[in-house]
Design a protein around this motif. Structure first.
Motif, mmCIF file in Angstrom:
data_model
loop_
_atom_site.group_PDB
_atom_site.id
_atom_site.type_symbol
_atom_site.label_atom_id
_atom_site.label_comp_id
_atom_site.label_asym_id
_atom_site.label_seq_id
_atom_site.Cartn_x
_atom_site.Cartn_y
_atom_site.Cartn_z
ATOM 1 N N ARG A 1 30.045 -26.383 57.053
ATOM 2 C CA ARG A 1 29.876 -24.952 56.678
ATOM 3 C C ARG A 1 29.991 -24.788 55.163
ATOM 4 N NH1 ARG A 1 32.399 -22.672 61.915
ATOM 5 N NH2 ARG A 1 30.434 -22.462 63.046
ATOM 6 N N ILE B 1 26.846 -25.909 53.562
ATOM 7 C CA ILE B 1 25.794 -24.888 53.738
ATOM 8 C C ILE B 1 26.003 -23.767 52.722
ATOM 9 C CG2 ILE B 1 24.827 -23.136 55.305
ATOM 10 C CD1 ILE B 1 25.678 -25.019 57.660
ATOM 11 N N GLU C 1 23.214 -23.306 62.163
ATOM 12 C CA GLU C 1 23.458 -22.645 60.871
ATOM 13 C C GLU C 1 22.774 -23.421 59.738
ATOM 14 O OE1 GLU C 1 27.752 -22.012 60.373
ATOM 15 O OE2 GLU C 1 27.857 -21.477 62.489
ATOM 16 N N ALA C 2 22.855 -24.739 59.790
ATOM 17 C CA ALA C 2 22.198 -25.568 58.762
ATOM 18 C C ALA C 2 20.692 -25.382 58.823
ATOM 19 C CB ALA C 2 22.571 -27.031 58.945
ATOM 20 N N ALA D 1 19.585 -22.207 57.361
ATOM 21 C CA ALA D 1 19.660 -22.255 55.894
ATOM 22 C C ALA D 1 18.630 -23.228 55.315
ATOM 23 C CB ALA D 1 21.061 -22.669 55.465
#
Ligand code: GYE
Length: 339
Positions: free
Chosen positions: A101, A104, A127-128, A131
């Motif tokens: 996190r 990121i 999430e990665a 992004a």
């Protein structure tokens, strides 16, 4: 001499596999999205800008891990065009998730990590992906169904490693009835799951080979020793220890010797990795057989990242090649070992 030739051909094969893995897909599309391109700041610069890589390491549990960390840090250097951010998760998944996190949030160009356990990664990998940061799995696998969450997984075939050691135990030691105790790696990790199942599969048709106990020693020497002490108290008739890594095997040897028994004679030890201390114990006859697991993943990781950075794609699975050693081969190999 024979073993030297064997080693050379393995190294050559390893390079060939990787070269193929990278070259074969120059123009094709793997199942991933287009994450490798536009969002990365360094890509726009064209020359000069370092590629920022966030690497989340499992921990420092073993000699294998120390060699793996060194290989990555020695390869992804500023001189080679990288800005490496490295963190050690101390074998805790929550630490790895936190590290990822933070990478990121920092907007690194690439994230690479060696997942401590197989499950529970989907959320942070999504999430990665959101992004637009490409993820590379090194060494250990995740069980995520969505393979577009990472670009590639590079590392050994752990099932095959378990099978190879199981075949040695079955063919060489299992010519008479034997009781085996198993020291498992970290619970829920890919190498522990796969080395257990590969071994079980390789011995299943030999009724002489019986696994009488199996417990985790968390891939560390200290825990391998403690678990082995318990085994020695509970079972007076152990013939063979199968340790999922050398370090636990070395811990077991300490416990065997403390109990007044002779490793390699009264109780045979077999293990996986081929790190320096393991190879020394093998050369001395305290370990009877080792299946290698190559920790030197840094150069391949660098190649994967530069390939992606140049707009190429890589095979979704890149398997590194491993050897295996008996005592004689360990003696011959030791002087040239890099780890
Ligand atoms: O065998 C063990 C380390 O994931 C292959 O982790 C790696 C394993 C290795 O702790 O020594």
């Amino acid at each position: 001499m024979l073993s030297k030739r064997f080693r050379t051909s393995i190294v050559t094969a390893g390079v060939a596999v990787l070269a193929l893995g990278l070259a074969a897909c120059g123009g094709s599309d793997d199942s991933g999205d287009s994450a490798s391109g536009d969002s990365s700041a360094a890509a726009a610069g064209g020359g000069g800008d370092a590629i920022v890589v966030g690497f989340s390491q499992v921990g420092s549990e073993s000699g294998w891990r120390a060699a793996n960390t060194k290989s990555i840090q020695d390869t992804l250097t500023a001189d080679a065009g990288f800005d490496l951010k490295f963190s050690d998760a101390q074998q805790k998944q929550e630490n790895q998730i936190q590290a990822i996190r933070s990478y990121i949030a920092q907007g690194v160009d690439y994230i690479a990590f060696s997942p401590v356990v197989e499950s529970g990664w989907d959320a942070v990998l999504e999430e990665a992906k959101a992004a637009n940061i490409p993820v590379i799995l090194t060494d250990r696998a995740v069980d995520s169904k969505d393979t577009s969450l990472y670009k590639t997984f590079i590392g050994s075939d752990f099932v095959k490693e378990g099978e190879r050691i199981g075949k040695y135990v079955s063919d060489t030691l299992g010519t008479e009835p034997i009781n085996v105790v198993e020291l498992q790696g970290t619970t829920g990790s890919a190498p522990a799951n796969d080395r257990k199942s590969g071994f079980a599969d390789a011995i299943k048709d030999n009724p002489n080979v019986k696994v009488i106990a199996s417990e985790t020693g968390n891939f560390t020497r200290a825990e391998g020793k403690t678990v082995m002490e318990g085994f020695l108290q509970a079972y007076p008739d152990i013939d063979v220890v199968y340790a999922h890594n050398d370090d636990m095997g070395l811990g077991a040897i300490e416990a065997i010797e403390a109990a007044g028994k002779v490793p390699g004679k009264d109780i045979k030890v077999v293990s996986i990795d081929g790190v320096h201390d393991g190879m020394v114990a093998l050369s001395e006859g305290k370990i009877s057989y080792i299946v290698e697991c190559n920790p030197l993943l840094g150069p391949d990781l660098a190649k994967i990242i530069t390939t992606l950075h140049d707009g190429g794609t890589v095979e979704p699975r890149i398997v590194t090649e491993d050897g295996e050693f008996n005592q004689e081969q360990a003696i011959a190999a030791l002087p040239d070992r890099q780890y």
